[in-house]
Design a protein around this motif. Sequence first.
Motif, PDB file in Angstrom:
ATOM      1  N   ALA A 142     -22.184 -39.753  64.555  1.00 12.55           N
ATOM      2  CA  ALA A 142     -22.036 -39.934  66.003  1.00 12.55           C
ATOM      3  C   ALA A 142     -20.566 -39.850  66.410  1.00 12.55           C
ATOM      4  O   ALA A 142     -20.217 -39.189  67.408  1.00 12.55           O
ATOM      5  CB  ALA A 142     -22.631 -41.277  66.424  1.00 12.55           C
ATOM      6  N   LEU A 143     -19.691 -40.489  65.657  1.00 13.17           N
ATOM      7  CA  LEU A 143     -18.261 -40.438  65.963  1.00 13.17           C
ATOM      8  C   LEU A 143     -17.696 -39.032  65.769  1.00 13.17           C
ATOM      9  O   LEU A 143     -16.873 -38.578  66.568  1.00 13.17           O
ATOM     10  CB  LEU A 143     -17.497 -41.447  65.098  1.00 13.17           C
ATOM     11  CG  LEU A 143     -17.696 -42.910  65.462  1.00 13.17           C
ATOM     12  CD1 LEU A 143     -17.185 -43.819  64.344  1.00 13.17           C
ATOM     13  CD2 LEU A 143     -17.003 -43.221  66.776  1.00 13.17           C
ATOM     14  N   LEU A 144     -18.136 -38.354  64.723  1.00 10.18           N
ATOM     15  CA  LEU A 144     -17.688 -36.971  64.505  1.00 10.18           C
ATOM     16  C   LEU A 144     -18.135 -36.082  65.655  1.00 10.18           C
ATOM     17  O   LEU A 144     -17.359 -35.269  66.167  1.00 10.18           O
ATOM     18  CB  LEU A 144     -18.226 -36.441  63.179  1.00 10.18           C
ATOM     19  CG  LEU A 144     -17.864 -34.985  62.855  1.00 10.18           C
ATOM     20  CD1 LEU A 144     -16.358 -34.826  62.688  1.00 10.18           C
ATOM     21  CD2 LEU A 144     -18.594 -34.533  61.597  1.00 10.18           C
ATOM     22  N   SER A 145     -19.359 -36.238  66.086  1.00  8.90           N
ATOM     23  CA  SER A 145     -19.884 -35.455  67.208  1.00  8.90           C
ATOM     24  C   SER A 145     -19.070 -35.704  68.471  1.00  8.90           C
ATOM     25  O   SER A 145     -18.723 -34.769  69.197  1.00  8.90           O
ATOM     26  CB  SER A 145     -21.346 -35.815  67.431  1.00  8.90           C
ATOM     27  OG  SER A 145     -21.856 -35.139  68.539  1.00  8.90           O
ATOM     28  N   TYR A 146     -18.759 -36.958  68.731  1.00  3.61           N
ATOM     29  CA  TYR A 146     -17.940 -37.306  69.897  1.00  3.61           C
ATOM     30  C   TYR A 146     -16.561 -36.635  69.805  1.00  3.61           C
ATOM     31  O   TYR A 146     -16.064 -36.060  70.776  1.00  3.61           O
ATOM     32  CB  TYR A 146     -17.786 -38.826  70.004  1.00  3.61           C
ATOM     33  CG  TYR A 146     -16.701 -39.249  70.954  1.00  3.61           C
ATOM     34  CD1 TYR A 146     -16.906 -39.203  72.330  1.00  3.61           C
ATOM     35  CD2 TYR A 146     -15.461 -39.679  70.484  1.00  3.61           C
ATOM     36  CE1 TYR A 146     -15.903 -39.578  73.208  1.00  3.61           C
ATOM     37  CE2 TYR A 146     -14.459 -40.056  71.345  1.00  3.61           C
ATOM     38  CZ  TYR A 146     -14.681 -40.002  72.715  1.00  3.61           C
ATOM     39  OH  TYR A 146     -13.682 -40.359  73.574  1.00  3.61           O
ATOM     40  N   ALA A 147     -15.940 -36.707  68.640  1.00  2.00           N
ATOM     41  CA  ALA A 147     -14.596 -36.159  68.462  1.00  2.00           C
ATOM     42  C   ALA A 147     -14.564 -34.646  68.637  1.00  2.00           C
ATOM     43  O   ALA A 147     -13.580 -34.091  69.127  1.00  2.00           O
ATOM     44  CB  ALA A 147     -14.056 -36.539  67.090  1.00  2.00           C
ATOM     45  N   MET A 148     -15.656 -33.981  68.263  1.00  2.00           N
ATOM     46  CA  MET A 148     -15.674 -32.520  68.352  1.00  2.00           C
ATOM     47  C   MET A 148     -15.772 -32.024  69.790  1.00  2.00           C
ATOM     48  O   MET A 148     -15.681 -30.824  70.030  1.00  2.00           O
ATOM     49  CB  MET A 148     -16.795 -31.946  67.486  1.00  2.00           C
ATOM     50  CG  MET A 148     -16.461 -32.057  66.020  1.00  2.00           C
ATOM     51  SD  MET A 148     -17.531 -31.195  64.837  1.00  2.00           S
ATOM     52  CE  MET A 148     -19.077 -31.056  65.603  1.00  2.00           C
ATOM     53  N   ASN A 149     -15.889 -32.934  70.765  1.00  2.00           N
ATOM     54  CA  ASN A 149     -15.801 -32.521  72.160  1.00  2.00           C
ATOM     55  C   ASN A 149     -14.376 -32.125  72.526  1.00  2.00           C
ATOM     56  O   ASN A 149     -14.167 -31.356  73.457  1.00  2.00           O
ATOM     57  CB  ASN A 149     -16.281 -33.641  73.094  1.00  2.00           C
ATOM     58  CG  ASN A 149     -17.762 -33.851  73.016  1.00  2.00           C
ATOM     59  OD1 ASN A 149     -18.524 -32.904  72.858  1.00  2.00           O
ATOM     60  ND2 ASN A 149     -18.186 -35.098  73.112  1.00  2.00           N
ATOM     61  N   SER A 150     -13.366 -32.666  71.798  1.00  2.00           N
ATOM     62  CA  SER A 150     -11.979 -32.354  72.108  1.00  2.00           C
ATOM     63  C   SER A 150     -11.204 -31.687  70.978  1.00  2.00           C
ATOM     64  O   SER A 150     -10.206 -31.049  71.228  1.00  2.00           O
ATOM     65  CB  SER A 150     -11.185 -33.591  72.481  1.00  2.00           C
ATOM     66  OG  SER A 150     -11.901 -34.694  72.754  1.00  2.00           O
ATOM     67  N   VAL A 151     -11.641 -31.869  69.759  1.00  2.00           N
ATOM     68  CA  VAL A 151     -10.948 -31.301  68.599  1.00  2.00           C
ATOM     69  C   VAL A 151     -11.784 -30.134  68.086  1.00  2.00           C
ATOM     70  O   VAL A 151     -13.015 -30.242  68.023  1.00  2.00           O
ATOM     71  CB  VAL A 151     -10.780 -32.382  67.492  1.00  2.00           C
ATOM     72  CG1 VAL A 151     -10.137 -31.803  66.253  1.00  2.00           C
ATOM     73  CG2 VAL A 151      -9.977 -33.556  68.018  1.00  2.00           C
ATOM     74  N   PRO A 152     -11.134 -29.023  67.713  1.00  2.00           N
ATOM     75  CA  PRO A 152     -11.905 -27.885  67.178  1.00  2.00           C
ATOM     76  C   PRO A 152     -12.768 -28.302  65.982  1.00  2.00           C
ATOM     77  O   PRO A 152     -12.343 -29.113  65.153  1.00  2.00           O
ATOM     78  CB  PRO A 152     -10.829 -26.888  66.743  1.00  2.00           C
ATOM     79  CG  PRO A 152      -9.608 -27.266  67.500  1.00  2.00           C
ATOM     80  CD  PRO A 152      -9.707 -28.744  67.751  1.00  2.00           C
ATOM     81  N   MET A 153     -13.965 -27.729  65.918  1.00  6.04           N
ATOM     82  CA  MET A 153     -14.921 -28.098  64.875  1.00  6.04           C
ATOM     83  C   MET A 153     -14.333 -27.950  63.479  1.00  6.04           C
ATOM     84  O   MET A 153     -14.494 -28.841  62.646  1.00  6.04           O
ATOM     85  CB  MET A 153     -16.182 -27.241  64.978  1.00  6.04           C
ATOM     86  CG  MET A 153     -17.195 -27.603  63.921  1.00  6.04           C
ATOM     87  SD  MET A 153     -18.328 -26.311  63.412  1.00  6.04           S
ATOM     88  CE  MET A 153     -17.289 -24.964  63.009  1.00  6.04           C
ATOM     89  N   SER A 154     -13.645 -26.856  63.217  1.00  6.54           N
ATOM     90  CA  SER A 154     -13.121 -26.622  61.870  1.00  6.54           C
ATOM     91  C   SER A 154     -12.125 -27.702  61.463  1.00  6.54           C
ATOM     92  O   SER A 154     -12.152 -28.193  60.335  1.00  6.54           O
ATOM     93  CB  SER A 154     -12.471 -25.242  61.783  1.00  6.54           C
ATOM     94  OG  SER A 154     -11.435 -25.129  62.748  1.00  6.54           O
TER      95      SER A 154
END
Length: 104
Positions: A44-56
């Motif tokens: 859940a936290l990773l998913s949230y972070a990927m809204n602003s940080v590139p997935m890679s």
Amino acid sequence: MAWVAIILAGFCEVFGVAMMNRWQEEKKISIILFLILGFALSLALLSYAMNSVPMSTAYAVWTGIGASGGALIGMIFFGESKDWKRILFILMILISAIGLKLLS
């Protein structure tokens, strides 16, 4: 805030991995519940972070924290090898994750 979420996600991943190891030693329902909670919160936290940080970048840093943390937890709490080569490669993973953060 996204970077804080990635770091927390990595720590939750490490917690989940530690609970997997605990499950191998002691089969209790509470351990399974903590395992599920650790991994669910991590994703859940990773998913949230990927809204602003590139997935890679997000995935690489999250994986680096998880892999390094899992190895360190194994060495500290579960009697795994503390060979200098192992520690060197853990440091290389962490340096690579920091490098990705600095470049993004």
